[in-house]
Design a protein around this motif. Structure first.
Motif, PDB file in Angstrom:
ATOM      1  N   MET A 128      13.030  11.150  -7.068  1.00 21.31           N
ATOM      2  CA  MET A 128      12.544  11.351  -5.705  1.00 21.31           C
ATOM      3  C   MET A 128      12.248  10.012  -5.037  1.00 21.31           C
ATOM      4  O   MET A 128      12.611   9.780  -3.882  1.00 21.31           O
ATOM      5  N   GLN A 129      11.596   9.116  -5.762  1.00 21.36           N
ATOM      6  CA  GLN A 129      11.256   7.813  -5.205  1.00 21.36           C
ATOM      7  C   GLN A 129      12.509   6.991  -4.894  1.00 21.36           C
ATOM      8  O   GLN A 129      12.547   6.252  -3.912  1.00 21.36           O
ATOM      9  N   GLU A 130      13.534   7.129  -5.725  1.00 17.78           N
ATOM     10  CA  GLU A 130      14.778   6.388  -5.507  1.00 17.78           C
ATOM     11  C   GLU A 130      15.600   6.970  -4.360  1.00 17.78           C
ATOM     12  O   GLU A 130      16.293   6.246  -3.651  1.00 17.78           O
ATOM     13  N   THR A 131      15.523   8.294  -4.176  1.00 18.58           N
ATOM     14  CA  THR A 131      16.365   8.971  -3.192  1.00 18.58           C
ATOM     15  C   THR A 131      15.782   8.918  -1.789  1.00 18.58           C
ATOM     16  O   THR A 131      16.505   8.682  -0.818  1.00 18.58           O
ATOM     17  N   PHE A 132      14.471   9.147  -1.688  1.00 21.27           N
ATOM     18  CA  PHE A 132      13.851   9.171  -0.371  1.00 21.27           C
ATOM     19  C   PHE A 132      13.529   7.754   0.099  1.00 21.27           C
ATOM     20  O   PHE A 132      13.656   6.788  -0.648  1.00 21.27           O
ATOM     21  N   ARG A 133      13.082   7.638   1.335  1.00 20.15           N
ATOM     22  CA  ARG A 133      12.876   6.340   1.965  1.00 20.15           C
ATOM     23  C   ARG A 133      11.534   5.736   1.565  1.00 20.15           C
ATOM     24  O   ARG A 133      10.639   6.426   1.073  1.00 20.15           O
ATOM     25  N   ASP A 134      11.388   4.436   1.837  1.00 24.32           N
ATOM     26  CA  ASP A 134      10.179   3.731   1.427  1.00 24.32           C
ATOM     27  C   ASP A 134       8.913   4.331   2.025  1.00 24.32           C
ATOM     28  O   ASP A 134       7.890   4.421   1.371  1.00 24.32           O
TER      29      ASP A 134
ATOM     30  N   SER B  79       0.856  -1.176   0.000  1.00 20.70           N
ATOM     31  CA  SER B  79       0.000   0.000   0.000  1.00 20.70           C
ATOM     32  C   SER B  79       0.894   1.228   0.000  1.00 20.70           C
ATOM     33  O   SER B  79       2.097   1.130  -0.198  1.00 20.70           O
ATOM     34  N   VAL B  80       0.312   2.387   0.261  1.00 23.70           N
ATOM     35  CA  VAL B  80       1.096   3.615   0.300  1.00 23.70           C
ATOM     36  C   VAL B  80       2.132   3.559   1.416  1.00 23.70           C
ATOM     37  O   VAL B  80       3.277   3.963   1.259  1.00 23.70           O
TER      38      VAL B  80
ATOM     39  N   VAL C 154       4.906  17.756  -3.330  1.00 23.29           N
ATOM     40  CA  VAL C 154       4.858  17.880  -1.871  1.00 23.29           C
ATOM     41  C   VAL C 154       5.301  16.557  -1.260  1.00 23.29           C
ATOM     42  O   VAL C 154       4.959  15.481  -1.765  1.00 23.29           O
ATOM     43  N   GLY C 155       6.078  16.638  -0.181  1.00 27.35           N
ATOM     44  CA  GLY C 155       6.487  15.445   0.548  1.00 27.35           C
ATOM     45  C   GLY C 155       6.120  15.555   2.007  1.00 27.35           C
ATOM     46  O   GLY C 155       6.124  16.657   2.575  1.00 27.35           O
ATOM     47  N   VAL C 156       5.760  14.443   2.618  1.00 27.54           N
ATOM     48  CA  VAL C 156       5.506  14.378   4.053  1.00 27.54           C
ATOM     49  C   VAL C 156       6.486  13.361   4.626  1.00 27.54           C
ATOM     50  O   VAL C 156       6.462  12.189   4.241  1.00 27.54           O
ATOM     51  N   PHE C 157       7.345  13.815   5.532  1.00 29.78           N
ATOM     52  CA  PHE C 157       8.449  12.999   6.028  1.00 29.78           C
ATOM     53  C   PHE C 157       8.351  12.837   7.548  1.00 29.78           C
ATOM     54  O   PHE C 157       8.131  13.816   8.263  1.00 29.78           O
ATOM     55  N   SER C 158       8.541  11.615   8.008  1.00 29.51           N
ATOM     56  CA  SER C 158       8.552  11.311   9.438  1.00 29.51           C
ATOM     57  C   SER C 158       9.992  11.028   9.850  1.00 29.51           C
ATOM     58  O   SER C 158      10.617  10.115   9.313  1.00 29.51           O
ATOM     59  N   CYS C 159      10.500  11.817  10.783  1.00 24.23           N
ATOM     60  CA  CYS C 159      11.912  11.715  11.172  1.00 24.23           C
ATOM     61  C   CYS C 159      12.044  11.470  12.667  1.00 24.23           C
ATOM     62  O   CYS C 159      11.329  12.079  13.469  1.00 24.23           O
TER      63      CYS C 159
ATOM     64  N   ASP D  42       8.326   7.407   3.051  1.00 23.32           N
ATOM     65  CA  ASP D  42       8.081   8.829   2.807  1.00 23.32           C
ATOM     66  C   ASP D  42       6.949   9.004   1.803  1.00 23.32           C
ATOM     67  O   ASP D  42       6.904   8.317   0.783  1.00 23.32           O
ATOM     68  N   LEU D  43       6.049   9.918   2.099  1.00 20.74           N
ATOM     69  CA  LEU D  43       4.882  10.147   1.247  1.00 20.74           C
ATOM     70  C   LEU D  43       5.177  11.275   0.266  1.00 20.74           C
ATOM     71  O   LEU D  43       5.481  12.402   0.664  1.00 20.74           O
ATOM     72  N   LEU D  44       5.080  10.969  -1.027  1.00 22.43           N
ATOM     73  CA  LEU D  44       5.392  11.937  -2.085  1.00 22.43           C
ATOM     74  C   LEU D  44       4.154  12.177  -2.934  1.00 22.43           C
ATOM     75  O   LEU D  44       3.518  11.235  -3.405  1.00 22.43           O
ATOM     76  N   PHE D  45       3.818  13.452  -3.146  1.00 23.07           N
ATOM     77  CA  PHE D  45       2.618  13.838  -3.866  1.00 23.07           C
ATOM     78  C   PHE D  45       2.975  14.765  -5.029  1.00 23.07           C
ATOM     79  O   PHE D  45       3.920  15.557  -4.944  1.00 23.07           O
ATOM     80  N   ARG D  46       2.192  14.679  -6.094  1.00 25.19           N
ATOM     81  CA  ARG D  46       2.265  15.700  -7.136  1.00 25.19           C
ATOM     82  C   ARG D  46       1.031  16.582  -6.991  1.00 25.19           C
ATOM     83  O   ARG D  46      -0.105  16.102  -7.023  1.00 25.19           O
TER      84      ARG D  46
END
Length: 324
Positions: free
Chosen positions: A211-217, A102-103, A230-235, A219-223
């Motif tokens: 973006m998909q290759e660079t960021f983590r599995d 899923s997402v 837009v990205g939503v990142f949990s750190c 991480d939520l990426l939106f167009r």
């Protein structure tokens, strides 16, 4: 059948995994019953690595497996092709089934701890997962942007609401800090005017893949439309967001787009908080992005840092009124 009906009532991918577990728990109790409760879990590779790296900082709601099991699971997930297997562990027999994602999860598996599943029970699980994967595919397709394959604007509102309500936990390291990031391609109109819209679309597609290759599995990426993402990142640490964005900038600086060559991007971000409306966080990240655009482009600006430096004022949006 009621549990299957419950699964097909789900309309968002973030709720698919819990619905799948509910379905499997019900079916296992009927077709593969045993005296003690059947233990099962959906576990992604990212969650697995996070748990292995932070045994003392796990979510209290997450029931840990014995440490020797994690090494076995990681070895399984590292295989190029995966099929259902049964492993003998210190905790007993553990059945592993590959799961389309899923997402929230990529490279995930369904774990079922059971003394011994019959061939008929294993076949039932696999057939159930086929139904789940087909249905999940329909839900996920509805949540994606047609050109880039990233999540769309409609899905953004649902995801952000879950995060602000503390209902989305892609990792098991705590506490988590959530950040909303806006990416905007510099001089994208010039690219369209110089090379045409087909090349412009190719830039958008290749950028989304980078973006998909660079960021983590997780991480939520939106167009959001046009050249804006837009990205939503949990750190786990506030410095992690800086590291993630700098790593992406470096990858983009080294990438060359066909015909166009080097493309730069401006980035603005803001920290998310439960007491802030989604529109407020989005507006703050947009203000940081606008500052980056107005002061040279090709840079990352943090809203909170700009406020601390006196370069911006705190803004809170209430309805259609913006208060300073």
């Amino acid at each position: 059948m009621q549990s299957l009906i419950g699964l097909t009532q789900v309309r968002e991918s973030l709720a698919l995994d819990p619905a799948l577990l509910s379905l499997m728990q019900h079916w296992m109790c009927i077709f593969a019953a045993e005296e003690k409760p059947i233990r099962m879990q959906v576990l992604s590779r990212r969650q697995l690595v996070s748990v292995m790296d932070s045994q003392d900082e796990m979510d209290p709601a997450f029931e840990a497996w014995p440490s020797d099991v994690y090494a076995l699971l990681l070895n399984y997930l590292d295989q190029e092709t995966r099929q259902s297997v049964c492993l003998d562990t210190a905790a007993g027999k553990l059945h592993i089934f590959p799961l389309k994602q899923s997402v929230a999860h990529k490279n995930a598996i369904l774990l079922i701890q059971h003394a011994q599943l019959t061939a008929e029970a294993i076949a039932l699980v696999e057939h159930c997962l086929q139904v789940f994967n087909h249905y999940a595919g329909l839900i996920i397709e509805n949540e994606r942007d047609a050109l880039t394959g990233l999540l769309n604007r409609k899905t953004f509102d649902k995801c952000v609401s879950k995060i602000l309500l503390n209902d989305y936990k892609p990792e098991f390291r705590f506490p988590l800090h959530h950040y909303l990031v806006i990416f905007d391609i510099d001089f994208f109109k010039k690219i369209n005017d110089s090379y045409g819209h087909l090349i412009g679309d190719e830039v958008l597609l290749l950028l989304s893949r980078l973006m998909q290759e660079t960021f983590r599995d997780g991480d939520l990426l939106f167009r959001f439309g046009g050249e804006e993402f837009v990205g939503v990142f949990s750190c786990a640490d506030k410095d992690d967001i800086v590291m993630l964005l700098e790593r992406f900038q470096q990858a983009l600086a080294e990438y060359r787009f066909p015909q166009v060559g080097r493309v730069t991007i401006s980035i603005g971000y803001s920290k998310m908080s439960p007491h802030l409306l989604p529109n407020t966080v989005l507006e703050r990240a947009d203000e940081a992005l606008y500052y980056a655009k107005e002061h040279g482009r090709d840079q990352v600006c943090c809203y909170e840092s700009l406020v601390e430096q006196g370069l911006l004022n705190y803004s809170i949006i209430s309805g259609e009124i913006e208060l300073f």
